[in-house]
Write an enzyme that holds these catalytic residues in place. Structure first.
Site, PDB file in Angstrom:
ATOM      1  N   LYS A 135       1.250   4.420  -0.895  1.00 46.93           N
ATOM      2  CA  LYS A 135       0.160   3.584  -1.416  1.00 46.93           C
ATOM      3  C   LYS A 135      -1.187   3.827  -0.738  1.00 46.93           C
ATOM      4  O   LYS A 135      -1.254   4.062   0.455  1.00 46.93           O
ATOM      5  CB  LYS A 135       0.510   2.098  -1.247  1.00 46.93           C
ATOM      6  CG  LYS A 135       1.589   1.585  -2.158  1.00 46.93           C
ATOM      7  CD  LYS A 135       1.273   1.713  -3.638  1.00 46.93           C
ATOM      8  CE  LYS A 135       0.275   0.685  -4.140  1.00 46.93           C
ATOM      9  NZ  LYS A 135       0.793  -0.671  -4.159  1.00 46.93           N
ATOM     10  N   HIS A 192     -13.927  -3.447 -24.930  1.00 38.98           N
ATOM     11  CA  HIS A 192     -12.608  -4.116 -24.961  1.00 38.98           C
ATOM     12  C   HIS A 192     -11.581  -3.328 -24.152  1.00 38.98           C
ATOM     13  O   HIS A 192     -10.396  -3.370 -24.447  1.00 38.98           O
ATOM     14  CB  HIS A 192     -12.080  -4.297 -26.390  1.00 38.98           C
ATOM     15  CG  HIS A 192     -13.097  -4.808 -27.353  1.00 38.98           C
ATOM     16  ND1 HIS A 192     -13.236  -6.141 -27.654  1.00 38.98           N
ATOM     17  CD2 HIS A 192     -14.051  -4.162 -28.067  1.00 38.98           C
ATOM     18  CE1 HIS A 192     -14.223  -6.296 -28.520  1.00 38.98           C
ATOM     19  NE2 HIS A 192     -14.738  -5.104 -28.775  1.00 38.98           N
ATOM     20  N   SER A 250       0.096   0.640   2.468  1.00 39.24           N
ATOM     21  CA  SER A 250       1.079  -0.435   2.372  1.00 39.24           C
ATOM     22  C   SER A 250       2.015  -0.337   3.563  1.00 39.24           C
ATOM     23  O   SER A 250       2.341   0.752   4.016  1.00 39.24           O
ATOM     24  CB  SER A 250       1.866  -0.288   1.065  1.00 39.24           C
ATOM     25  OG  SER A 250       3.122  -0.920   1.182  1.00 39.24           O
ATOM     26  N   GLU A 253     -11.000  -5.220  -4.200  1.00 40.14           N
ATOM     27  CA  GLU A 253     -10.270  -6.478  -4.397  1.00 40.14           C
ATOM     28  C   GLU A 253     -10.858  -7.602  -3.531  1.00 40.14           C
ATOM     29  O   GLU A 253     -10.965  -8.751  -3.970  1.00 40.14           O
ATOM     30  CB  GLU A 253      -8.790  -6.280  -4.051  1.00 40.14           C
ATOM     31  CG  GLU A 253      -8.104  -5.292  -4.964  1.00 40.14           C
ATOM     32  CD  GLU A 253      -6.720  -4.932  -4.430  1.00 40.14           C
ATOM     33  OE1 GLU A 253      -6.629  -3.920  -3.712  1.00 40.14           O
ATOM     34  OE2 GLU A 253      -5.773  -5.662  -4.706  1.00 40.14           O
TER      35      GLU A 253
END
Ligand code: ARG
Length: 469
Positions: free
Chosen positions: A291, A164, A285, A298
């Protein structure tokens, strides 16, 4: 408005019974050359074999057979360069036949004897599918191999095992890596089985009823490398089950990749900082200078949308088709190609990312909370004779008490836990709070001890398909 069938119709193979041409917008819908051009090698191979079958059946003589096979070789040479400039052919089969006519003359018109594009496309696509399954198996093997190597490399790191997405029990990082490898190993089996399903030869089925010339289908099977012959010509021209199975295998691969991707996105976040993905697999970024984003994960995760979409697409396309060939099947192959292309793009990148992955043992150690060992505590009480339900209750009470005092379970004063100390005949409670001891205690097959993980690594490696020679 109808065009002249002869010119703009792309040399359709079926013009005889039509008085006028096809409407241009229909032609656009009808044409599949851009999508099926990639079957040209298979079309040439199948055609060459079919020429042999016609020779064997006495439909053509030796000279005609030579003219056809030599012509097909020249067609193949021309097609290496891609779709010929200005080709308006309906599909790859039409294109190959037109070029063959250019190369071999009128004898080309004999090649289609007893054959239909229905059994032809079914054969071409299966030939393509057999190779695609083998290539996918290889990509998957490389990926699974990278996960197994990672497991070996990072076997010493102890991670919180999550259920979980809450810390559950400690596990070796290698155990986590292998959990993903096993899923991929199952995928390899699924892809192999789909490839095997593809290897049933439809050629000789004609349009629907079979071939009226005495072609030797067994010889065709042998020559083209199929395992079996289709048993029913009606079924053979309409059966894309093997393709749906490959697309399903692709969808499930996508789901597995997305689960790994999600772990990587979470583990590489600043809050976790459990892993570092190699710089080459991340991006920055354009606005935020600090970043470093886990794009490889992704983008892999994103591909599942189309992989599952292709499965929904193929099942929906096949549903309710009347027996035999239906033109809907022309579009089916696009879904199969898309699945193979998506995976051919994602798997090498993800393999590289896994090879570049480093676990940050220091950061992980900071995040291990002693509550991860609550089960071990309860188990210790069990060893001294307390029934598990009771020990679960007791340790639950300690966790509550620790929470109330704002301390970790390990720091709970002996005054609280001490009264149970006497009941523990195994390791003293303090000794329970040792990550290494906890994972080593799980030495069952499939457990997370070093020995169990090492034997998993051996088993997993032995399941990898042998590298092609
Ligand atoms: N391009 C077609 C396909 O991919 C070839 C078969 C056409 N057959 C037919 N009867 N119109 O399915």
């Amino acid at each position: 408005m109808r065009s002249e069938r002869s010119a703009e119709g792309g040399g359709a193979l079926w013009g005889g019974r039509f008085a006028s041409g096809m409407a241009p917008e229909m032609e656009a819908l009808n044409r599949s050359l851009d999508a099926d051009f990639r079957l040209w090698r298979e079309d040439v191979r199948g055609s060459r074999a079919w020429a042999g079958a016609l020779l064997g059946a006495g439909v053509i003589d030796g000279q005609e057979h030579r003219a056809l096979t030599e012509g097909l070789s020249r067609v193949a040479e021309r097609l290496q360069a891609g779709i010929p400039e200005g080709a308006t052919d309906e599909d790859v089969h039409t294109l190959v036949e037109r070029l063959l006519t250019e190369e071999a003359g009128t004898v080309a018109g004999k090649l289609h004897t007893g054959r239909s594009r229905n059994d032809q496309v079914a054969t071409d696509l299966r030939l393509w599918g057999m190779d695609a399954a083998a290539a996918l198996e290889e990509q998957l093997a490389g990926f699974a191999g990278a996960l197994i190597d990672l497991a070996e490399r990072e076997i010493d790191v102890i991670l919180p095992g999550y259920t979980h997405l809450q810390q559950g029990q400690p596990i070796r990082a290698g155990h986590w890596a292998l959990s993903h490898a096993w899923a991929i190993l199952r995928d390899i089996g699924r892809v192999r089985r789909a490839g095997r399903q593809a290897a049933v030869l439809p050629l000789g089925s004609g349009a629907i009823a079979g071939c009226p010339f005495p072609v030797d289908r067994e010889a065709l099977r042998e020559e083209l490398g199929f395992h079996a012959l289709s048993e029913n010509s009606v079924d053979a021209v309409g059966d894309r089950d093997w393709s749906a199975e490959l697309i399903f295998a692709g969808a499930l691969i996508g789901i597995h990749l997305s689960r790994l991707a999600e772990d990587l996105v979470i583990f590489s976040s600043h809050e976790f900082s459990f892993v570092e993905i190699g710089e080459g697999y991340t991006t920055g970024s354009s606005l935020m200078p600090q970043k470093r984003n886990p794009d490889v994960a992704e983008l892999a995760r994103a591909k599942v949308g189309r992989l599952v979409g292709n499965l929904t697409g193929v099942l929906t396309l096949l549903k309710g088709l009347p027996a035999g060939y239906n033109r809907d099947l022309q579009d089916e192959k696009i879904l199969l190609f898309d699945t193979a292309d998506a995976l051919a793009l994602v798997l090498p990148a993800l393999t590289g990312a896994v090879q570049s992955l480093r676990f940050r043992g220091d950061r992980i150690a900071e995040r291990l909370s002693s509550e991860l060992l609550a089960t071990d505590l309860a188990d210790a009480l069990v060893r001294s004779g307390v029934p598990f339900r009771e020990s679960h209750e007791i340790v639950g009470g300690w966790v509550r008490e620790a929470e109330k005092r704002g301390v970790s379970l390990a720091d709970l004063p002996a005054g609280i836990t001490g009264r149970w100390g006497g009941a523990v005949s195994g390791p003293a409670l303090e000794e329970i709070f040792d990550w290494e001891r906890s994972v080593e205690a799980r030495s069952v097959d499939g457990g997370t001890s070093r020995g169990s993980v090492l034997s998993q690594i051996r088993h997993a490696r032995s399941r990898l398909p042998a590298a092609p020679t």
